[in-house]
Design a protein around this motif. Sequence first.
Motif, PDB file in Angstrom:
ATOM      1  N   LYS A   1       1.064  -1.260   0.074  1.00  0.00           N
ATOM      2  CA  LYS A   1       0.024  -0.043   0.018  1.00  0.00           C
ATOM      3  C   LYS A   1       0.807   1.320   0.019  1.00  0.00           C
ATOM      4  CE  LYS A   1      -3.729  -2.208   2.407  1.00  0.00           C
ATOM      5  NZ  LYS A   1      -4.742  -2.159   3.794  1.00  0.00           N
ATOM      6  N   PRO A   2       0.483   2.237  -0.630  1.00  0.00           N
ATOM      7  CA  PRO A   2       1.309   3.681  -0.860  1.00  0.00           C
ATOM      8  C   PRO A   2       1.630   4.099   0.679  1.00  0.00           C
ATOM      9  CG  PRO A   2      -0.452   3.661  -2.606  1.00  0.00           C
ATOM     10  CD  PRO A   2      -0.793   2.445  -1.423  1.00  0.00           C
ATOM     11  N   ASN A   3       0.562   4.101   1.511  1.00  0.00           N
ATOM     12  CA  ASN A   3       0.913   4.632   2.870  1.00  0.00           C
ATOM     13  C   ASN A   3       2.049   3.794   3.745  1.00  0.00           C
ATOM     14  OD1 ASN A   3      -1.048   2.431   3.119  1.00  0.00           O
ATOM     15  ND2 ASN A   3      -1.475   3.325   5.370  1.00  0.00           N
ATOM     16  N   GLU A   4       1.960   2.423   3.401  1.00  0.00           N
ATOM     17  CA  GLU A   4       2.986   1.634   4.048  1.00  0.00           C
ATOM     18  C   GLU A   4       4.435   1.843   3.523  1.00  0.00           C
ATOM     19  OE1 GLU A   4       0.339  -2.358   4.919  1.00  0.00           O
ATOM     20  OE2 GLU A   4       1.532  -2.347   3.016  1.00  0.00           O
TER      21      GLU A   4
ATOM     22  N   PHE B   1       5.466   4.720   2.134  1.00  0.00           N
ATOM     23  CA  PHE B   1       5.827   6.158   2.483  1.00  0.00           C
ATOM     24  C   PHE B   1       6.221   6.020   3.948  1.00  0.00           C
ATOM     25  CE2 PHE B   1       5.066  10.187   4.410  1.00  0.00           C
ATOM     26  CZ  PHE B   1       5.781  11.190   3.491  1.00  0.00           C
ATOM     27  N   SER B   2       5.905   5.319   4.721  1.00  0.00           N
ATOM     28  CA  SER B   2       6.146   5.309   6.393  1.00  0.00           C
ATOM     29  C   SER B   2       7.354   4.529   6.499  1.00  0.00           C
ATOM     30  CB  SER B   2       4.642   4.509   6.966  1.00  0.00           C
ATOM     31  OG  SER B   2       5.264   4.223   8.338  1.00  0.00           O
TER      32      SER B   2
ATOM     33  N   GLN C   1      10.328   6.565   5.461  1.00  0.00           N
ATOM     34  CA  GLN C   1      10.670   7.825   6.170  1.00  0.00           C
ATOM     35  C   GLN C   1      11.319   7.165   7.326  1.00  0.00           C
ATOM     36  OE1 GLN C   1       6.647   9.206   7.431  1.00  0.00           O
ATOM     37  NE2 GLN C   1       7.317  11.301   6.720  1.00  0.00           N
TER      38      GLN C   1
ATOM     39  N   CYS D   1      10.819   9.373  -0.584  1.00  0.00           N
ATOM     40  CA  CYS D   1       9.719   9.959   0.198  1.00  0.00           C
ATOM     41  C   CYS D   1       8.932  11.172  -0.625  1.00  0.00           C
ATOM     42  CB  CYS D   1      10.245  10.615   1.736  1.00  0.00           C
ATOM     43  SG  CYS D   1      10.882   9.404   2.883  1.00  0.00           S
TER      44      CYS D   1
END
Length: 255
Positions: free
Chosen positions: A222-225, A227-228, A231, A253
Amino acid sequence: MNKVTILLLAIIATCTIHAQTSFVDYYSNGLDLMKAQKFEQAIESFEQAYQLAPDKIQERSKALWAKGMALYRIAQDLNMAQNYQEAYAKYGEAMKLFRRVKRDKDVMDCAYSMATLNDLHFGFYNLAIEQYNYALTISQKLNLLDKQIEILEDIIKIDHKVHNEHDANVYAVKLDSVMAVANQYPEFAVKQRIKRGDDARLNGEYDVAISFYTEALSSANKPNEFFSIYQKLRDTYDFKGDYDNTLVFSKKCIE
């Protein structure tokens, strides 16, 4: 003013008074007070709502549950303020209400919070393990794998702390069993590897953290995974002093 008009005004006044003192009014007012973080006043409002619904089981249960949530929020605030004794008492009051209305997850949260206080602040390790096990039983009933793992890890830490290696090994076997089931779900595996990476980074074990984050990255979808994790890798390389890789993941990022 004739008698009919007077009668109508009396009926309207009666309806208005009733409308201002109904279960719905007190319950809604309590929810508004909760949003405003006025928890003590919310408890009073939920208690009034409870009293106004003597024959309605569903409404009384809602009022009791809401009162329990207000108590739980008070306990959380007291805990954050390091007022542990009062926090413990409030968790206990909230748990009694949640038991009455059969809100298992909320009972589990209270039991876990009380166990944590006994473990980390009071040093009552036997009681902490008893409460952790109570929370564990509920988490198994609700099939909350994340919570089961968290509780088992906490129990194992206590057993190591008190040098009870036999029980630590018993719970470690249970933990391995739960982990084996949980790792069948990719989303869970990502969360667990990120958590283990976070723990390692907090302990200054940057290479271990990077290893866990990299494993999590390989399972993420998933995109949010992504990105996290990017980071976390950026920050970990930065802490380690590896600025080339810090730059690599900084760029990822913003891609």
